[in-house]
Scaffold this active site. Sequence first.
Site, mmCIF file in Angstrom:
data_model
loop_
_atom_site.group_PDB
_atom_site.id
_atom_site.type_symbol
_atom_site.label_atom_id
_atom_site.label_comp_id
_atom_site.label_asym_id
_atom_site.label_seq_id
_atom_site.Cartn_x
_atom_site.Cartn_y
_atom_site.Cartn_z
ATOM 1 C CG ASP A 10 -1.508 1.246 1.539
ATOM 2 O OD1 ASP A 10 -2.389 1.629 0.609
ATOM 3 O OD2 ASP A 10 -1.356 1.689 2.668
ATOM 4 C CG ASP A 12 -1.332 8.271 2.458
ATOM 5 O OD1 ASP A 12 -0.803 9.248 1.786
ATOM 6 O OD2 ASP A 12 -1.499 8.154 3.728
ATOM 7 C CG ASP A 206 -1.959 2.684 6.484
ATOM 8 O OD1 ASP A 206 -2.177 2.066 5.296
ATOM 9 O OD2 ASP A 206 -2.334 3.777 6.848
HETATM 10 MG MG LIG Z 1 -2.563 3.261 3.635
#
Ligand SMILES: [Mg+2]
Length: 248
Positions: A10, A12, A206
Amino acid sequence: MNAFRLAIFDLDGTLYRGDEALPYALEVLRELHRRGVIVRYVTNNSSKTVAQTAEKLLGMGFRVENGDVMTSALATARALAAAGHQTAWTVGEAGLNATLEAAGITITKDSPDALVVGICRSFTYEVLDEAMQVGLGGASFYATNRDATYPYEKGRFGPGAGTMVAALETALGRSPVTIGKPEPTMILDLIDGAGVLPTETIVVGDRLDTDIEAGLRAGTQVHLVLTGVATEAPAGVPSSPDLRALIQ
Ligand SMILES: [Mg+2]
């Protein structure tokens, strides 16, 4: 974690925040490349093209080619093509339209095959009304993703694509085909392209409800980093404070 041949990251909150690479991200990816691991990048963000996303990564020092990047816009374009759709109307931004057009899909309001909804920061009642009429006309309904929130600088969150999708869903009284994470579509496409098995793949992110869930649904190994949205991992989900755990 078991050995892996493909690592899907991923963006961001996992590799960068805003315009800055997160601590250890560059060195961990460099080491994975050195070990011959295939590295791919995946994002639910449909507002940028693959080239724009790759350019941002390159600018921060990541090694990346356009073919290494999967966005929800690209995955949506592929899903439309696979379903035989040739025309679409969109609620979205320039990157979404450019991605669909590059896949041979014509953007038109005139009885299109599909209605595609993604993040749209110029969303108004008029935009909603227009899209509703297209949906009422029978267009197949697609959502690039359903993220409730969109991350901005300094930890601020704004409305995500899911809020616009929910508006259309309410107006039309039917649900879209959703492409982005937590659906496994993008992960499975990358696995297929790399020619590896899901079990030889690790998805790193995240967010539990999108990244980790998408990996689990695709049958991959998963790893949660606590550098973005999630601040702790529930029992049974491998996690670490930063990415260094991937090369230990
Ligand atoms: Mg993310």
